[in-house]
Scaffold this active site. Structure first.
Site, PDB file in Angstrom:
ATOM      1  N   PRO A   1     -49.785  17.673 -39.993  1.00  8.18           N
ATOM      2  CA  PRO A   1     -49.115  16.604 -39.236  1.00  8.18           C
ATOM      3  C   PRO A   1     -48.017  15.880 -40.028  1.00  8.18           C
ATOM      4  O   PRO A   1     -46.905  15.706 -39.536  1.00  8.18           O
ATOM      5  CB  PRO A   1     -50.266  15.658 -38.868  1.00  8.18           C
TER       6      PRO A   1
ATOM      7  N   LYS B   1     -34.565  16.923 -40.274  1.00  6.73           N
ATOM      8  CA  LYS B   1     -35.563  16.994 -39.195  1.00  6.73           C
ATOM      9  C   LYS B   1     -35.846  15.599 -38.637  1.00  6.73           C
ATOM     10  O   LYS B   1     -35.910  15.405 -37.412  1.00  6.73           O
ATOM     11  CB  LYS B   1     -36.855  17.627 -39.728  1.00  6.73           C
TER      12      LYS B   1
HETATM   13  P1  NDP Z   1     -51.304  19.689 -34.340  1.00 10.73           P
HETATM   14  O1  NDP Z   1     -51.756  18.278 -34.227  1.00 10.73           O
HETATM   15  O2  NDP Z   1     -51.396  20.581 -33.184  1.00 10.73           O
HETATM   16  O3  NDP Z   1     -52.075  20.406 -35.556  1.00 10.73           O
HETATM   17  C1  NDP Z   1     -52.234  19.755 -36.776  1.00 10.73           C
HETATM   18  C2  NDP Z   1     -52.830  20.701 -37.795  1.00 10.73           C
HETATM   19  O4  NDP Z   1     -53.061  19.961 -39.002  1.00 10.73           O
HETATM   20  C3  NDP Z   1     -54.192  21.278 -37.385  1.00 10.73           C
HETATM   21  O5  NDP Z   1     -54.328  22.538 -37.983  1.00 10.73           O
HETATM   22  C4  NDP Z   1     -55.148  20.248 -37.984  1.00 10.73           C
HETATM   23  O6  NDP Z   1     -56.430  20.773 -38.235  1.00 10.73           O
HETATM   24  C5  NDP Z   1     -54.462  19.979 -39.290  1.00 10.73           C
HETATM   25  N1  NDP Z   1     -54.846  18.677 -39.871  1.00 10.73           N
HETATM   26  C6  NDP Z   1     -54.767  17.467 -39.306  1.00 10.73           C
HETATM   27  N2  NDP Z   1     -55.181  16.524 -40.157  1.00 10.73           N
HETATM   28  C7  NDP Z   1     -55.572  17.176 -41.287  1.00 10.73           C
HETATM   29  C8  NDP Z   1     -56.109  16.747 -42.518  1.00 10.73           C
HETATM   30  N3  NDP Z   1     -56.332  15.465 -42.796  1.00 10.73           N
HETATM   31  N4  NDP Z   1     -56.397  17.694 -43.442  1.00 10.73           N
HETATM   32  C9  NDP Z   1     -56.180  18.990 -43.189  1.00 10.73           C
HETATM   33  N5  NDP Z   1     -55.672  19.463 -42.039  1.00 10.73           N
HETATM   34  C10 NDP Z   1     -55.359  18.553 -41.101  1.00 10.73           C
HETATM   35  O7  NDP Z   1     -49.804  19.594 -34.899  1.00 10.73           O
HETATM   36  P2  NDP Z   1     -48.604  20.623 -34.650  1.00 10.73           P
HETATM   37  O8  NDP Z   1     -49.042  21.995 -35.004  1.00 10.73           O
HETATM   38  O9  NDP Z   1     -47.988  20.361 -33.339  1.00 10.73           O
HETATM   39  O10 NDP Z   1     -47.557  20.086 -35.751  1.00 10.73           O
HETATM   40  C11 NDP Z   1     -47.619  20.448 -37.126  1.00 10.73           C
HETATM   41  C12 NDP Z   1     -46.309  19.981 -37.768  1.00 10.73           C
HETATM   42  O11 NDP Z   1     -45.211  20.644 -37.132  1.00 10.73           O
HETATM   43  C13 NDP Z   1     -46.058  18.464 -37.610  1.00 10.73           C
HETATM   44  O12 NDP Z   1     -45.432  17.969 -38.741  1.00 10.73           O
HETATM   45  C14 NDP Z   1     -45.134  18.409 -36.403  1.00 10.73           C
HETATM   46  O13 NDP Z   1     -44.366  17.223 -36.411  1.00 10.73           O
HETATM   47  C15 NDP Z   1     -44.317  19.679 -36.603  1.00 10.73           C
HETATM   48  N6  NDP Z   1     -43.697  20.243 -35.397  1.00 10.73           N
HETATM   49  C16 NDP Z   1     -44.434  20.460 -34.245  1.00 10.73           C
HETATM   50  C17 NDP Z   1     -43.810  20.989 -33.116  1.00 10.73           C
HETATM   51  C18 NDP Z   1     -44.547  21.248 -31.835  1.00 10.73           C
HETATM   52  O14 NDP Z   1     -43.876  21.593 -30.837  1.00 10.73           O
HETATM   53  N7  NDP Z   1     -45.871  21.134 -31.770  1.00 10.73           N
HETATM   54  C19 NDP Z   1     -42.364  21.287 -33.123  1.00 10.73           C
HETATM   55  C20 NDP Z   1     -41.726  21.110 -34.396  1.00 10.73           C
HETATM   56  C21 NDP Z   1     -42.367  20.575 -35.468  1.00 10.73           C
HETATM   57  P3  NDP Z   1     -57.590  20.735 -37.114  1.00 10.73           P
HETATM   58  O15 NDP Z   1     -57.400  21.989 -36.311  1.00 10.73           O
HETATM   59  O16 NDP Z   1     -58.832  20.707 -37.889  1.00 10.73           O
HETATM   60  O17 NDP Z   1     -57.381  19.476 -36.308  1.00 10.73           O
END
Ligand code: NDP
Length: 295
Positions: free
Chosen positions: A66, A171
């Site tokens: 995140p 970004k």
């Molecule tokens: P999600 O909320 O869908 O997923 C977050 C991921 O991070 C999950 O794998 C989650 O694990 C993990 N996570 C959360 N907290 C922790 C922690 N404390 N320790 C370890 N792992 C953790 O986010 P997105 O995939 O949507 O986004 C990821 C990044 O990409 C962000 O920075 C976002 O801003 C960026 N982004 C996203 C886009 C989108 O369209 N979704 C587009 C462009 C950029 P768990 O499965 O256990 O919750």
């Protein structure tokens, strides 16, 4: 080439899905282990129990979490990346992070002879599935060239923006623009709805005119007019991104009232709509305040 991918979220999972064929040997790690297990089974790759195990012997380590805070958490600690990563590896952080923390992580890695680039992506889940993301990189030319064959698996436009932190900064500013576009298009359509104008027609006119944006063209028709709000990119993440943009502006003494206002509005919307809301649902707050539904 041994690659480790950490963070199989909404966008990380489809990105990692492009790294499952030769010559890449992928190991996946996710905080919720069942997700990593299911991914590994689906793609016939390995999954690891800890970040340290995932990155052991990997030449390339990719994180997609995140924010930079979680990257630092996953980096540190007894079972963190730091305790498993090999000398000579490169870490590519695809998180939309903040430049200050990226520089901090890069400095820690440099002591271990590990290269770092910040490489946030744009293009959404659709772009991740299609392998057409834009990747904005911060780091040395040499590091980015080294990362390129891996980035090309999910990225179409891969650009070096500058030194470490520059990818994060570009970004964050892109996200501030996204937030401004969503909020301003929402306001315009709320006013038109109040006037009794058919907002489907109004949006069609705007999309053929100079007020259009990527948001009005590609998000509003389906999600705001059509009232389908698929959860592809969390409002919480956009709030985080615009807060980073506002902080960068403040830290660099640039007056940026639009960015500040967008940060405030999206923080309020996040608080009102909660952790699971999609970013486009912010429009619901405009509607609530205006006492009118756009469609
Ligand atoms: P999600 O909320 O869908 O997923 C977050 C991921 O991070 C999950 O794998 C989650 O694990 C993990 N996570 C959360 N907290 C922790 C922690 N404390 N320790 C370890 N792992 C953790 O986010 P997105 O995939 O949507 O986004 C990821 C990044 O990409 C962000 O920075 C976002 O801003 C960026 N982004 C996203 C886009 C989108 O369209 N979704 C587009 C462009 C950029 P768990 O499965 O256990 O919750």
């Amino acid at each position: 080439m041994k690659v480790a991918f950490l963070g199989l979220g909404a966008i990380g999972e489809p990105m990692a899905g492009h790294l499952t064929s030769d010559p890449i040997e992928l190991t996946a790690w996710n905080r919720s282990h069942e997700k990593a297990g299911a991914f590994a089974a689906k793609h016939s790759v390995d999954s690891a129990a800890t970040p340290a195990d995932a990155v052991r012997n990997a030449e390339v380590v990719i994180t997609c979490l995140p924010s930079s805070r979680e990257v630092m958490e996953v980096y540190s600690g007894e079972t963190g990346i730091a305790s498993g990563i090999s000398k000579g590896a490169i870490m590519i952080d695809c998180t939309s992070g903040d430049p200050a923390t990226s520089k901090e992580i890069a400095a820690l890695l440099a002591k271990k002879d590990v290269e770092f680039i910040d490489a946030p992506v744009s293009g959404g889940v659709k772009g991740a599935i299609a392998g057409t993301l834009t990747v904005m990189c911060g780091g040395s030319e040499a590091s980015i060239d080294r990362a390129r064959p891996v980035l090309e698996r999910f990225g179409k436009k891969i650009v070096r923006c500058g030194e470490i932190g520059a990818g994060d900064a570009v970004k964050a500013m892109n996200q501030a623009l996204l937030a401004v576009h969503i909020w301003s298009a929402g306001e315009a359509l709320a006013v038109l709805a109040r006037l009794g104008v058919d907002t489907r027609i109004a949006l069609d006119v705007i999309n053929g005119s100079s007020g259009r944006s990527n948001s009005s063209e590609n998000l509003f028709t389906e999600r705001v007019i059509g009232r389908a709000f698929p959860r592809t990119f969390k409002l919480a993440l956009l709030d985080k991104d615009v807060a980073i943009a506002a902080e960068i502006a403040r830290d660099n003494a640039v007056s940026a009232p639009f960015v500040e206002l967008a940060a405030r509005l999206f923080s309020e919307a996040h608080e009102i709509l909660g952790e699971e809301a999609d970013h486009v649902e912010a429009v619901k707050v405009i509607e609530e305040r205006a006492g009118v539904q756009i469609s």
